[in-house]
Design an enzyme around this catalytic site. Sequence first.
Site, short mmCIF file in Angstrom:
data_model
loop_
_atom_site.label_atom_id
_atom_site.label_comp_id
_atom_site.label_asym_id
_atom_site.label_seq_id
_atom_site.Cartn_x
_atom_site.Cartn_y
_atom_site.Cartn_z
N GLY A 38 0.79 -1.23 0.00
CA GLY A 38 0.00 0.00 0.00
C GLY A 38 0.82 1.27 0.00
O GLY A 38 0.27 2.37 -0.09
N GLU A 39 2.14 1.15 0.09
CA GLU A 39 3.01 2.34 0.08
C GLU A 39 2.92 3.03 -1.28
O GLU A 39 2.99 2.39 -2.32
CB GLU A 39 4.44 1.89 0.36
CG GLU A 39 5.41 3.02 0.60
CD GLU A 39 6.80 2.51 1.00
OE1 GLU A 39 7.76 2.79 0.26
OE2 GLU A 39 6.89 1.80 2.03
N ARG A 95 -11.69 21.21 11.50
CA ARG A 95 -12.56 21.33 12.69
C ARG A 95 -11.76 21.18 13.99
O ARG A 95 -12.24 21.55 15.05
CB ARG A 95 -13.68 20.28 12.63
CG ARG A 95 -14.78 20.64 11.65
CD ARG A 95 -15.79 19.53 11.48
NE ARG A 95 -15.29 18.45 10.63
CZ ARG A 95 -15.99 17.39 10.28
NH1 ARG A 95 -17.23 17.24 10.73
NH2 ARG A 95 -15.48 16.46 9.50
N GLN A 96 -10.56 20.62 13.89
CA GLN A 96 -9.70 20.47 15.07
C GLN A 96 -8.70 21.64 15.10
O GLN A 96 -7.52 21.48 14.83
CB GLN A 96 -8.98 19.13 15.02
CG GLN A 96 -9.91 17.93 15.00
CD GLN A 96 -9.15 16.62 14.91
OE1 GLN A 96 -8.25 16.35 15.70
NE2 GLN A 96 -9.52 15.79 13.94
N LYS A 191 -27.53 25.49 19.17
CA LYS A 191 -27.53 24.05 19.44
C LYS A 191 -26.60 23.71 20.60
O LYS A 191 -25.66 24.45 20.91
CB LYS A 191 -27.10 23.27 18.20
CG LYS A 191 -25.62 23.44 17.84
CD LYS A 191 -25.26 22.69 16.58
CE LYS A 191 -23.78 22.95 16.24
NZ LYS A 191 -23.39 22.35 14.97
N ASP A 217 -23.77 27.40 5.72
CA ASP A 217 -22.72 26.77 6.51
C ASP A 217 -21.53 26.46 5.61
O ASP A 217 -21.65 26.47 4.38
CB ASP A 217 -23.23 25.50 7.18
CG ASP A 217 -22.58 25.25 8.55
OD1 ASP A 217 -21.54 25.89 8.82
OD2 ASP A 217 -23.11 24.44 9.33
N THR A 225 -27.37 18.28 12.23
CA THR A 225 -27.63 19.66 12.65
C THR A 225 -28.49 20.38 11.63
O THR A 225 -29.49 21.04 11.97
CB THR A 225 -26.31 20.44 12.83
OG1 THR A 225 -25.53 19.82 13.85
CG2 THR A 225 -26.56 21.88 13.20
#
Length: 312
Positions: A38-39, A95-96, A191, A217, A225
Amino acid sequence: MASVKIFSGKSTKYLATKIAHAYGKPLGEVTLQEFSDGEMSPFFTESVRGCDVFIIQSTFPPADNFMELLLMIDAAKRASAKYVTVVVPYFGYARQDRKDKPRVAIAAKLMANLLSAAGADRIMTCDLHADQIQGFFDIPVDHLDGTSIFIPYIRSLNLENIMFASPDVGGVKRTRSFAKFFNAEMVVCDKYREKANEVATMRLIGDVEGKDVVMVDDLIDTGGTMCKAAALLKDKGATSVRAVVTHPVLSGKAYENISSSVLEELAVTDSLPLRADQDTSKIKVLTVSDLFAKAIRKIHDHESISSLFIES
């Protein structure tokens, strides 16, 4: 002036082909060799020496997409490319972007560091989850705005009593920019989450009675949501509810949620591919290819990209 060469990773070829066509050049040839374990070993099958190289790849799952992008950047630099611009229509892990609880990674910063370490000279992206992620990079960032795609489309709908809604508090700034352009009012769906991808409670701040509501959004993941907010808006008297979202992540039961929701329509861009085996009858796809092609041309010509933004 150095010549432009546009290349694509494997997963974003559907969009890169359109961008290259809009720019007026054929997409460059890249071969992705894979070992049995998989490399990956991507390599350019044409010379890039002294060229302005643009590598297009959204960094959505699986993680191989990001690894392939890093290897392509490194390959271009080692092949003596003059300048390497990474075009990331959808910037994953955005998102992080902070430590919201103890002992977690700030993945967006790590991604930025890795792109710089691989040798990228510039990054071009669209509608980051948070504007301040631009500050994670130590290289120039061209942050394109999805409003230039969505505003002409919303205008074409000729909605009589238009109003805009943010499905959460974090999207207020983005939603307000749409509302200001149309000289319309906006509301907010507040929310509360107990855990990721699950909304515990939601309430509406504002009045939507008799309004044609457009929710705004940057991305839609499971759709929980968005669909819950649409139902709330309908219950509070909205005539119609639709949504415009730049990045259709659409994981888990997203397609099922959207299909069974009260949404009239979900307008998205092609920064991410839709799944062909799912019901997309409520989803309208608008292309970002012209926007990115124009930005590539302006960057190569050392021109400002501000003309690509729609000012409210």
